[in-house]
Write a protein that holds these residues in place. Structure first.
Motif, mmCIF file in Angstrom:
data_model
loop_
_atom_site.group_PDB
_atom_site.id
_atom_site.type_symbol
_atom_site.label_atom_id
_atom_site.label_comp_id
_atom_site.label_asym_id
_atom_site.label_seq_id
_atom_site.Cartn_x
_atom_site.Cartn_y
_atom_site.Cartn_z
ATOM 1 N N ALA A 1 -54.493 61.936 -38.334
ATOM 2 C CA ALA A 1 -53.864 63.040 -39.041
ATOM 3 C C ALA A 1 -53.192 62.588 -40.319
ATOM 4 O O ALA A 1 -53.328 63.227 -41.363
ATOM 5 C CB ALA A 1 -52.860 63.744 -38.137
ATOM 6 N N GLU A 2 -52.457 61.482 -40.276
ATOM 7 C CA GLU A 2 -51.772 61.001 -41.469
ATOM 8 C C GLU A 2 -52.675 60.024 -42.207
ATOM 9 O O GLU A 2 -52.875 58.890 -41.778
ATOM 10 C CB GLU A 2 -50.440 60.340 -41.103
ATOM 11 C CG GLU A 2 -49.612 59.993 -42.335
ATOM 12 C CD GLU A 2 -48.231 59.478 -41.997
ATOM 13 O OE1 GLU A 2 -47.251 60.166 -42.323
ATOM 14 O OE2 GLU A 2 -48.143 58.394 -41.397
ATOM 15 N N GLU A 3 -53.218 60.477 -43.312
ATOM 16 C CA GLU A 3 -54.108 59.627 -44.099
ATOM 17 C C GLU A 3 -53.266 58.662 -44.929
ATOM 18 O O GLU A 3 -52.226 59.034 -45.466
ATOM 19 C CB GLU A 3 -54.997 60.490 -44.986
ATOM 20 C CG GLU A 3 -55.837 61.476 -44.175
ATOM 21 C CD GLU A 3 -56.773 62.294 -45.027
ATOM 22 O OE1 GLU A 3 -57.801 61.727 -45.460
ATOM 23 O OE2 GLU A 3 -56.486 63.475 -45.267
ATOM 24 N N VAL A 4 -53.735 57.440 -45.036
ATOM 25 C CA VAL A 4 -52.963 56.390 -45.700
ATOM 26 C C VAL A 4 -53.659 55.944 -46.981
ATOM 27 O O VAL A 4 -54.851 55.647 -46.981
ATOM 28 C CB VAL A 4 -52.747 55.182 -44.773
ATOM 29 C CG1 VAL A 4 -51.981 54.074 -45.503
ATOM 30 C CG2 VAL A 4 -51.995 55.601 -43.514
ATOM 31 N N ASN B 1 -44.695 60.843 -49.898
ATOM 32 C CA ASN B 1 -44.460 60.578 -48.477
ATOM 33 C C ASN B 1 -43.547 61.614 -47.839
ATOM 34 O O ASN B 1 -43.707 61.944 -46.656
ATOM 35 C CB ASN B 1 -43.899 59.167 -48.291
ATOM 36 C CG ASN B 1 -44.921 58.089 -48.623
ATOM 37 O OD1 ASN B 1 -46.097 58.386 -48.854
ATOM 38 N ND2 ASN B 1 -44.495 56.843 -48.656
ATOM 39 N N GLY C 1 -45.725 64.795 -47.743
ATOM 40 C CA GLY C 1 -46.926 64.626 -46.930
ATOM 41 C C GLY C 1 -46.677 64.105 -45.534
ATOM 42 O O GLY C 1 -47.633 63.664 -44.870
ATOM 43 N N ALA C 2 -45.430 64.148 -45.069
ATOM 44 C CA ALA C 2 -45.110 63.610 -43.741
ATOM 45 C C ALA C 2 -46.059 64.152 -42.680
ATOM 46 O O ALA C 2 -46.204 65.367 -42.514
ATOM 47 C CB ALA C 2 -43.666 63.950 -43.382
ATOM 48 N N GLY C 3 -46.747 63.249 -41.991
ATOM 49 C CA GLY C 3 -47.700 63.632 -40.956
ATOM 50 C C GLY C 3 -49.072 63.985 -41.489
ATOM 51 O O GLY C 3 -50.013 64.173 -40.708
ATOM 52 N N VAL C 4 -49.209 64.068 -42.817
ATOM 53 C CA VAL C 4 -50.495 64.441 -43.420
ATOM 54 C C VAL C 4 -51.057 63.298 -44.264
ATOM 55 O O VAL C 4 -52.197 62.876 -44.089
ATOM 56 C CB VAL C 4 -50.355 65.712 -44.291
ATOM 57 C CG1 VAL C 4 -51.702 66.063 -44.937
ATOM 58 C CG2 VAL C 4 -49.833 66.873 -43.459
ATOM 59 N N VAL C 5 -50.246 62.791 -45.203
ATOM 60 C CA VAL C 5 -50.710 61.729 -46.085
ATOM 61 C C VAL C 5 -49.530 60.846 -46.463
ATOM 62 O O VAL C 5 -48.402 61.320 -46.622
ATOM 63 C CB VAL C 5 -51.380 62.311 -47.357
ATOM 64 C CG1 VAL C 5 -50.395 63.141 -48.183
ATOM 65 C CG2 VAL C 5 -52.020 61.212 -48.194
ATOM 66 N N ARG C 6 -49.808 59.548 -46.612
ATOM 67 C CA ARG C 6 -48.747 58.594 -46.931
ATOM 68 C C ARG C 6 -49.301 57.517 -47.854
ATOM 69 O O ARG C 6 -50.426 57.051 -47.686
ATOM 70 C CB ARG C 6 -48.226 57.950 -45.639
ATOM 71 C CG ARG C 6 -47.269 56.768 -45.842
ATOM 72 C CD ARG C 6 -46.656 56.339 -44.511
ATOM 73 N NE ARG C 6 -47.649 55.982 -43.512
ATOM 74 C CZ ARG C 6 -48.199 54.773 -43.405
ATOM 75 N NH1 ARG C 6 -47.869 53.814 -44.247
ATOM 76 N NH2 ARG C 6 -49.085 54.532 -42.451
ATOM 77 N N ALA D 1 -54.134 67.002 -47.813
ATOM 78 C CA ALA D 1 -53.623 65.740 -48.353
ATOM 79 C C ALA D 1 -53.866 65.674 -49.856
ATOM 80 O O ALA D 1 -52.993 65.263 -50.635
ATOM 81 C CB ALA D 1 -54.283 64.557 -47.658
#
Length: 335
Positions: A31-34, A59, A62-67, A257
């Protein structure tokens, strides 16, 4: 028989539940894309700190989605390899000066010679033209031109000379330079020398050169103000710091994201501009209070000085050859 039916159903439901749990767990894990990122400058420099503000913004939103996972500066990937590392997908994101790549992308001088803000260039279509150039020449996706509005200055150890007409005369003086300054410095009579940023302090300490070109931001962070006691005004050029991504990494981001990163990039152009305008005013007051003297060119002398600076950037782009020269000059230059 009922017992056996119930047992079978329970077994079947258990298997389904287990499969669902694995699927949900797998989705949750993805779920969280890095996004991995590196910067051209060390962490402590003001410009890198600004980029880390962008990281924090993404960050948070995008918490929980993209970081964005910041991997470091030149100590992680050599400065001159970072753009290619991004194009190849070794890292996903890079922050640094576009002008480091003038040899392959002469359009970078549009940022250097710009007299408009990044926000204005987005509005008038200039940014979209630059996106095309970055994709074609460097193989990366241009996301943002952040930290714009920071100008460059000539700094000297000893008081600079002015001609009877009020023009700056740096004949015979050796100045720490980089490619974007060279032609301009030579037009002032100076001898430009290339010295890596980490070595400039030692060079100043040993009187290896007589001055340097640098933005007002960072002059104290690097402690160069201990030696550079004179600054020539007005400032010239514009910071050319960009955030780019590997095209595949960008394309593979989920829609949510991608939208978070895109909007953060747009917003951070304004946020960073405002923050640096405040920091410029504070640094200007601080260095003068510490003893730095400002030599302000006036009237026609100031105009000639700025014309020489900006013309050197645009002439370099024209001479390098790009079909985008005319349209970029129209979008980015208003003098």
């Amino acid at each position: 028989m009922n017992f056996h039916i119930d047992t079978s159903r329970r077994a079947l439901l258990g298997a389904i539940a287990g499969g669902l749990a694995l699927t949900v767990g797998s989705v949750a894990a993805k779920a969280e894309e890095v996004i991995t990122a590196a910067t051209a400058f060390p962490r402590q420099l003001a410009f890198t700190q600004s980029f880390l503000g962008f990281v924090e913004l993404v960050n948070e939103r995008g918490a929980g989605v993209v970081r964005i996972d910041y991997r470091g500066g030149p100590e992680a990937i050599p400065q001159n390899q970072q753009m290619d590392a991004t194009a190849r997908g070794v890292i996903d994101m890079h922050y640094g000066p576009a002008s480091f790549h003038l040899g392959r992308m002469p359009e970078a001088d549009a940022f250097v010679g710009s007299t408009v803000t990044a926000m204005e260039a987005r509005e008038n279509g200039g940014f979209d033209i630059m996106k095309e150039a970055f994709a074609e020449k460097l193989g990366v996706e241009l996301l943002a031109h952040i930290d714009s509005g920071v100008q460059f200055y000539v700094y000297t150890i000893e008081e600079p000379t002015l001609t009877p007409d009020g023009d700056l005369d740096l004949s015979g003086r050796t100045l720490r330079s980089q490619p974007i300054y060279n032609a301009f410095f030579e037009s002032l009579g100076a001898v430009p020398v290339s010295v890596p940023v980490p070595d400039v302090y030692t060079g100043l300490e040993r009187n290896t050169f007589d001055g340097a070109g640098w933005p007002i931001i960072g002059i104290q962070d690097l402690s160069w103000d201990r030696f550079l006691k004179y600054r020539v005004d007005p400032g010239f050029y514009n910071t050319d710091l960009v955030v780019v991504m590997n095209p595949d990494s960008w394309a593979e981001l989920g829609d949510e994201a991608k939208e978070i990163v895109r909007q953060a990039a747009i917003d951070y152009e304004q946020i960073s501009y405002d923050a640096f305008q405040k920091q410029i005013a504070e640094t200007n007051a601080s260095v003068q209070e510490a003893g730095q003297t400002v030599i302000a060119l006036e009237g026609e002398a100031a105009d000639r000085y700025l014309d020489a600076a900006y013309d050197s950037a645009w002439e370099r782009m024209r001479a390098a050859g790009t079909e985008r020269y005319d349209v970029l000059r129209e979008k980015y230059y208003t003098r």
